[in-house]
Each structure stands twice: as C-alpha cells, then as structure tokens.
Design an enzyme around this catalytic site. Structure first.
Site, mmCIF file in Angstrom:
data_model
loop_
_atom_site.group_PDB
_atom_site.id
_atom_site.type_symbol
_atom_site.label_atom_id
_atom_site.label_comp_id
_atom_site.label_asym_id
_atom_site.label_seq_id
_atom_site.Cartn_x
_atom_site.Cartn_y
_atom_site.Cartn_z
ATOM 1 N N LYS A 1 0.742 -1.312 0.007
ATOM 2 C CA LYS A 1 -0.048 0.075 0.213
ATOM 3 C C LYS A 1 0.805 1.253 0.072
ATOM 4 O O LYS A 1 2.130 1.017 0.233
ATOM 5 C CB LYS A 1 -1.015 -0.076 1.414
ATOM 6 C CG LYS A 1 -1.753 -1.264 1.139
ATOM 7 C CD LYS A 1 -2.709 -1.243 2.502
ATOM 8 C CE LYS A 1 -3.780 -2.350 2.584
ATOM 9 N NZ LYS A 1 -4.562 -2.220 3.725
ATOM 10 N N GLU B 1 -9.925 -10.442 -7.178
ATOM 11 C CA GLU B 1 -9.286 -9.281 -7.234
ATOM 12 C C GLU B 1 -7.863 -9.298 -8.231
ATOM 13 O O GLU B 1 -7.346 -8.319 -8.829
ATOM 14 C CB GLU B 1 -8.224 -9.243 -5.874
ATOM 15 C CG GLU B 1 -9.221 -9.044 -4.706
ATOM 16 C CD GLU B 1 -8.722 -9.359 -3.329
ATOM 17 O OE1 GLU B 1 -7.514 -9.418 -3.102
ATOM 18 O OE2 GLU B 1 -9.643 -9.232 -2.124
ATOM 19 N N TYR C 1 -12.686 -2.970 -2.631
ATOM 20 C CA TYR C 1 -13.360 -2.851 -1.271
ATOM 21 C C TYR C 1 -14.877 -2.834 -1.377
ATOM 22 O O TYR C 1 -15.629 -2.299 -0.628
ATOM 23 C CB TYR C 1 -12.848 -1.621 -0.655
ATOM 24 C CG TYR C 1 -11.230 -1.810 -0.241
ATOM 25 C CD1 TYR C 1 -10.853 -3.047 0.457
ATOM 26 C CD2 TYR C 1 -10.285 -0.888 -0.558
ATOM 27 C CE1 TYR C 1 -9.451 -3.359 0.708
ATOM 28 C CE2 TYR C 1 -8.828 -1.044 -0.069
ATOM 29 C CZ TYR C 1 -8.581 -2.093 0.750
ATOM 30 O OH TYR C 1 -7.281 -2.420 1.038
ATOM 31 N N HIS D 1 -1.555 -5.429 1.367
ATOM 32 C CA HIS D 1 -3.094 -6.344 1.285
ATOM 33 C C HIS D 1 -2.754 -7.637 0.685
ATOM 34 O O HIS D 1 -1.765 -7.858 0.077
ATOM 35 C CB HIS D 1 -3.791 -5.369 -0.002
ATOM 36 C CG HIS D 1 -4.826 -6.306 -0.399
ATOM 37 N ND1 HIS D 1 -5.866 -6.302 0.367
ATOM 38 C CD2 HIS D 1 -4.773 -7.310 -1.512
ATOM 39 C CE1 HIS D 1 -6.983 -7.056 -0.232
ATOM 40 N NE2 HIS D 1 -6.366 -7.857 -1.331
ATOM 41 N N ASN E 1 -1.708 -0.027 7.369
ATOM 42 C CA ASN E 1 -1.115 -1.360 7.517
ATOM 43 C C ASN E 1 -0.437 -1.955 6.518
ATOM 44 O O ASN E 1 -0.282 -3.295 6.509
ATOM 45 C CB ASN E 1 -2.300 -2.386 7.932
ATOM 46 C CG ASN E 1 -3.468 -2.475 6.921
ATOM 47 O OD1 ASN E 1 -3.187 -1.876 5.911
ATOM 48 N ND2 ASN E 1 -4.501 -2.934 7.407
HETATM 49 P P1 IDP Z 1 -7.651 -7.029 5.485
HETATM 50 O O1 IDP Z 1 -6.894 -5.904 4.656
HETATM 51 O O2 IDP Z 1 -6.650 -7.400 6.578
HETATM 52 O O3 IDP Z 1 -8.329 -8.078 4.403
HETATM 53 P P2 IDP Z 1 -10.329 -5.644 5.632
HETATM 54 O O4 IDP Z 1 -11.299 -5.965 6.565
HETATM 55 O O5 IDP Z 1 -10.632 -6.599 4.057
HETATM 56 O O6 IDP Z 1 -9.072 -6.310 6.180
HETATM 57 O O7 IDP Z 1 -10.168 -4.198 5.455
HETATM 58 C C1 IDP Z 1 -9.547 -3.867 4.075
HETATM 59 C C2 IDP Z 1 -8.721 -2.510 4.746
HETATM 60 O O8 IDP Z 1 -9.371 -1.745 5.196
HETATM 61 C C3 IDP Z 1 -7.643 -2.877 5.925
HETATM 62 O O9 IDP Z 1 -6.642 -3.601 5.520
HETATM 63 C C4 IDP Z 1 -7.385 -1.502 6.454
HETATM 64 O O10 IDP Z 1 -6.573 -0.888 5.527
HETATM 65 C C5 IDP Z 1 -8.725 -0.900 6.365
HETATM 66 N N1 IDP Z 1 -9.701 -0.986 7.575
HETATM 67 C C6 IDP Z 1 -10.105 -2.024 8.034
HETATM 68 N N2 IDP Z 1 -10.803 -1.790 9.227
HETATM 69 C C7 IDP Z 1 -10.498 -0.583 9.489
HETATM 70 C C8 IDP Z 1 -10.679 0.328 10.612
HETATM 71 O O11 IDP Z 1 -11.377 0.004 11.547
HETATM 72 N N3 IDP Z 1 -10.345 1.829 10.147
HETATM 73 C C9 IDP Z 1 -9.535 2.022 9.278
HETATM 74 N N4 IDP Z 1 -9.261 1.326 8.420
HETATM 75 C C10 IDP Z 1 -9.621 0.016 8.334
HETATM 76 MG MG MG Z 2 -9.805 -7.768 3.055
#
Ligand code: IDP
Ligand code: MG
Length: 201
Positions: A60, A177, A100, A166, A163
């Site tokens: 990212k 994807e 997303y 992805h 984070n």
């Molecule tokens: P993942 O990336 O571990 O699959 P997902 O639930 O699919 O997690 O969420 C996609 C992305 O959305 C996360 O990697 C993160 O960047 C963002 N995200 C998820 N939950 C939150 C939140 O509570 N606050 C801010 N960003 C979030």
């Molecule tokens: Mg995800």
C-alpha cells in the site's frame, strides 16, 4: 501419443485424489505433460485439475513511501512462492470501490480511499501451494496492534489505517481481485529452476 497416455492414466486412476495427483505429476518432466501448468482460476488445455493457486498481494502507499517493497517481496521469495505478476500503479477510486466493495458502507471507507490513493501501490500476484492461506498468515492481523511479531503488519506497522500491505483473504477473493488488478497478459506462466523443490511439492 506418450503424453496423451500418461494423462489418461493419471486422470482415470487418480482424478479424485489431488495430493497423489500432484506428486505423480511432479515426477514427470513438464515437457511430457504439455509445458507449464495453469494457475488457479485458469484451466490448462487438458482436463487435469488445477494444482496451482494464486493470490494478490499489494504494498500500500505507506509501504511504498517507507521503502518496504523489497522486504515484502523478499519474504514471499524466501518462503518459496513464485512471482507471476508485478506492477506499480496509482490506483483509481473506481478500482478501489470494486476492490473494497464490501467496505463501502463502513464509516472509515472515505479515509481508506484517501489512504489508498495517496501514492503509488505495488501490486503483485504470487503463486504456490496454499498461497492464499499462507500469505494471510505472513501478512498478519488487519489491525497491526493485534498482529504477531514476524508478520509484515506486526513488524512494520502499528495502526489499522496504515497497515502496509494487502493480501487476498480467500481463493474466490483472490481470483476476483487478480482479474480486477491485472490483465491476463500481465501474468506469466514460467518454471523456476528449483521448481521441483519449491513449487511442485
Ligand atoms: P484485510 O486488509 O486484513 O483483509 P479488511 O477488513 O478487508 O482487512 O479491510 C481492508 C482494509 O481496510 C484494511 O487493510 C485497512 O487498511 C482498512 N480498515 C479496515 N478496518 C479499518 C478500521 O477500522 N479503520 C480504518 N481502516 C480500516
Ligand atoms: Mg480484506
């Protein structure tokens, strides 16, 4: 003729046992079996079941800015997975809204869009046995505060909104994807020189 005979024997005898099938396949030179085999989601010319799996990994914008691309790639190479697609891109909001789609109603979605479009992303497709499951473990918990040390997120980040990386979360998600991020011609079927010890296990 020889190739046809081997395929027929494998299909008739071991069609229901994919593990045995994979071992038997690896015992034959790939040239005999028609060259590189297809990845998950694609069919080879034969009717043999697919034995490869692919996943989408993306560094990212924060990971790119912090020069972590090499470290992410190194972890996947080290693990023995095979890189079959790689590109750097400025992601559009349109692509992200599809990527997303399940998060569109979340309160953090606008901030997520802003984050993901704040700079370039490096997108990759990695191939290997159980690569979807393994890469989720390597990437770690969505919230870095809960990610274990040794995972990418556990080692390089501390907040869910930054984070670093992805990883597709399921086989179906990975196929969706990969099709969204890559054109077919951008993915390469190739054999590693250490194919038998890393990929055909
Ligand atoms: P993942 O990336 O571990 O699959 P997902 O639930 O699919 O997690 O969420 C996609 C992305 O959305 C996360 O990697 C993160 O960047 C963002 N995200 C998820 N939950 C939150 C939140 O509570 N606050 C801010 N960003 C979030
Ligand atoms: Mg995800």
């Amino acid at each position: 003729m020889q190739r046809y005979t081997i395929r027929r024997i494998l299909q008739q005898t071991y069609l229901s046992d994919q593990q045995t099938h994979r071992c038997l396949l690896s015992a034959f030179p790939s040239a005999l079996l028609g060259g590189p085999r297809a990845a998950a989601g694609q069919r080879s010319k034969s009717s043999l079941p697919d034995v490869r799996e692919r996943t989408l990994i993306a560094v990212k914008p924060d990971g790119v800015q912090r020069r972590l691309v090499g470290q992410v790639i190194q972890r996947f190479e080290q693990r023995g997975f095979k890189l079959v697609g790689l590109k750097m891109l400025q992601v559009s909001e349109d692509l992200l809204s599809q990527h997303y789609c399940e998060l569109r109603t979340k309160p953090f979605y606008p901030r997520l869009l802003h984050y993901m479009t704040s700079g370039p992303v490096v997108a990759m497709v990695w191939e290997g046995h159980k690569v979807v499951q393994a890469s989720r473990a390597m990437v770690g918990h969505t919230n870095p505060a809960e990610a274990q040390a040794g995972t990418v997120r556990g080692d390089f980040s501390f907040h869910v909104s930054r984070n670093v990386v992805h990883a597709s979360d399921s086989l179906e998600g990975a196929q969706r994807e990969i099709q969204l991020w890559f054109k077919g011609k951008e993915l390469l079927n190739w054999d590693c020189c250490d194919q038998s010890s890393t990929c055909d296990v």
